[in-house]
Scaffold this active site. Structure first.
Site, mmCIF file in Angstrom:
data_model
loop_
_atom_site.group_PDB
_atom_site.id
_atom_site.type_symbol
_atom_site.label_atom_id
_atom_site.label_comp_id
_atom_site.label_asym_id
_atom_site.label_seq_id
_atom_site.Cartn_x
_atom_site.Cartn_y
_atom_site.Cartn_z
ATOM 1 N N HIS A 18 0.688 -0.907 -0.603
ATOM 2 C CA HIS A 18 0.294 0.101 -0.027
ATOM 3 C C HIS A 18 0.987 1.496 0.352
ATOM 4 C CE1 HIS A 18 -2.815 -2.505 2.466
ATOM 5 N NE2 HIS A 18 -3.720 -2.399 1.102
ATOM 6 N N LYS A 42 -17.946 -6.734 7.172
ATOM 7 C CA LYS A 42 -16.722 -6.923 6.941
ATOM 8 C C LYS A 42 -15.917 -6.579 8.437
ATOM 9 C CE LYS A 42 -12.621 -7.309 3.293
ATOM 10 N NZ LYS A 42 -12.466 -7.048 2.092
ATOM 11 N N ARG A 91 -2.567 -5.991 -8.587
ATOM 12 C CA ARG A 91 -1.320 -7.436 -8.397
ATOM 13 C C ARG A 91 -1.247 -8.343 -9.684
ATOM 14 N NH1 ARG A 91 -2.968 -7.310 -2.139
ATOM 15 N NH2 ARG A 91 -5.097 -7.055 -3.239
ATOM 16 N N SER A 129 -2.452 -7.547 2.827
ATOM 17 C CA SER A 129 -3.524 -7.640 4.370
ATOM 18 C C SER A 129 -3.282 -9.281 4.370
ATOM 19 C CB SER A 129 -4.032 -6.617 4.554
ATOM 20 O OG SER A 129 -3.401 -5.414 3.808
HETATM 21 P P1 ADP Z 1 -9.788 -3.752 -0.352
HETATM 22 O O1 ADP Z 1 -10.254 -4.781 0.823
HETATM 23 O O2 ADP Z 1 -9.793 -2.721 -0.841
HETATM 24 O O3 ADP Z 1 -8.728 -4.696 -1.301
HETATM 25 P P2 ADP Z 1 -6.882 -3.510 1.299
HETATM 26 O O4 ADP Z 1 -6.680 -2.204 1.769
HETATM 27 O O5 ADP Z 1 -6.768 -5.172 0.559
HETATM 28 O O6 ADP Z 1 -8.595 -2.972 0.639
HETATM 29 O O7 ADP Z 1 -5.910 -2.756 0.074
HETATM 30 C C1 ADP Z 1 -6.360 -1.521 -1.428
HETATM 31 C C2 ADP Z 1 -5.884 -1.375 -2.242
HETATM 32 O O8 ADP Z 1 -4.518 -1.271 -2.124
HETATM 33 C C3 ADP Z 1 -6.297 -1.994 -3.328
HETATM 34 O O9 ADP Z 1 -6.625 -1.380 -5.213
HETATM 35 C C4 ADP Z 1 -4.995 -3.173 -3.233
HETATM 36 O O10 ADP Z 1 -5.362 -3.342 -4.928
HETATM 37 C C5 ADP Z 1 -4.097 -2.245 -3.241
HETATM 38 N N1 ADP Z 1 -2.531 -3.229 -2.660
HETATM 39 C C6 ADP Z 1 -3.310 -4.288 -2.073
HETATM 40 N N2 ADP Z 1 -1.570 -4.379 -1.581
HETATM 41 C C7 ADP Z 1 -1.223 -4.390 -2.415
HETATM 42 C C8 ADP Z 1 0.357 -4.863 -2.522
HETATM 43 N N3 ADP Z 1 0.942 -5.277 -2.506
HETATM 44 N N4 ADP Z 1 0.814 -4.216 -3.961
HETATM 45 C C9 ADP Z 1 0.031 -3.316 -4.428
HETATM 46 N N5 ADP Z 1 -1.208 -3.009 -4.038
HETATM 47 C C10 ADP Z 1 -1.815 -3.441 -2.824
#
Ligand code: ADP
Length: 152
Positions: A18, A42, A91, A129
């Site tokens: 992120h 969720k 990703r 995450s």
């Molecule tokens: P959501 O539940 O909306 O997917 P996340 O917190 O998991 O929320 O992700 C928020 C954003 O960050 C999304 O666009 C996701 O694709 C991006 N993201 C998550 N992990 C990574 C990563 N390792 N590299 C790049 N972008 C990421």
């Protein structure tokens, strides 16, 4: 023109993936609002206050970055705060399929919105995450995967 982007997500917890997306997007926007979407269906693993605190500390040095939380539809939040861009990370092809339908529906609901995708840098492609939560749950060391501020 003021280019404000919302980077929506759960950030449960914030990872280096992120962080990398936000830092790489800084030259593209005047302001980036990292917004934690609260989803009643969720339940999050880490409390909202903790997730906000980690984001605030990690991005404290960046005046262009703001931290917020919202409930309801992401596009409604964007409309309310006058942000015309949604920032997302991509990703894998699975991410793409998921993001494509959300992005297209968001545009149908709120035509001024544009979703901007940044491809993940290769070292963060396998990071998410949910893996970090699993490591934390089992008492493992999450420090290689998260910014320094994220301490459990
Ligand atoms: P959501 O539940 O909306 O997917 P996340 O917190 O998991 O929320 O992700 C928020 C954003 O960050 C999304 O666009 C996701 O694709 C991006 N993201 C998550 N992990 C990574 C990563 N390792 N590299 C790049 N972008 C990421």
């Amino acid at each position: 023109m003021n280019r404000t982007a919302v980077f929506p997500g759960s950030f449960d917890p914030l990872t280096k993936g992120h962080e990398s997306i936000v830092i790489r997007a800084l030259p593209l926007f005047d302001k980036i609002i990292i917004a934690i979407g609260e989803n009643p269906q969720k339940s999050a693993y880490f409390p909202l206050e903790k997730r906000i605190g980690w984001l605030r500390e990690t991005f404290a040095a960046y005046t262009q970055v703001e931290i917020a939380s919202y409930s309801g539809l992401t596009v409604e939040y964007c409309k309310k705060i006058k942000a015309n861009y949604i920032l997302r990370g991509l990703r894998t092809s699975a991410d793409f399929e998921f993001e494509r339908s959300i992005g297209q529906i968001n545009k149908q609901i709120y035509p001024p919105i544009e979703t901007i995708f940044l491809l993940t840098t290769p070292e963060f492609t396998s990071l998410n995450s949910s893996i970090v939560r699993d490591i934390a749950r089992h008492g493992g060391d999450i420090s290689p995967f998260v910014p320094k501020a994220v301490k459990i």
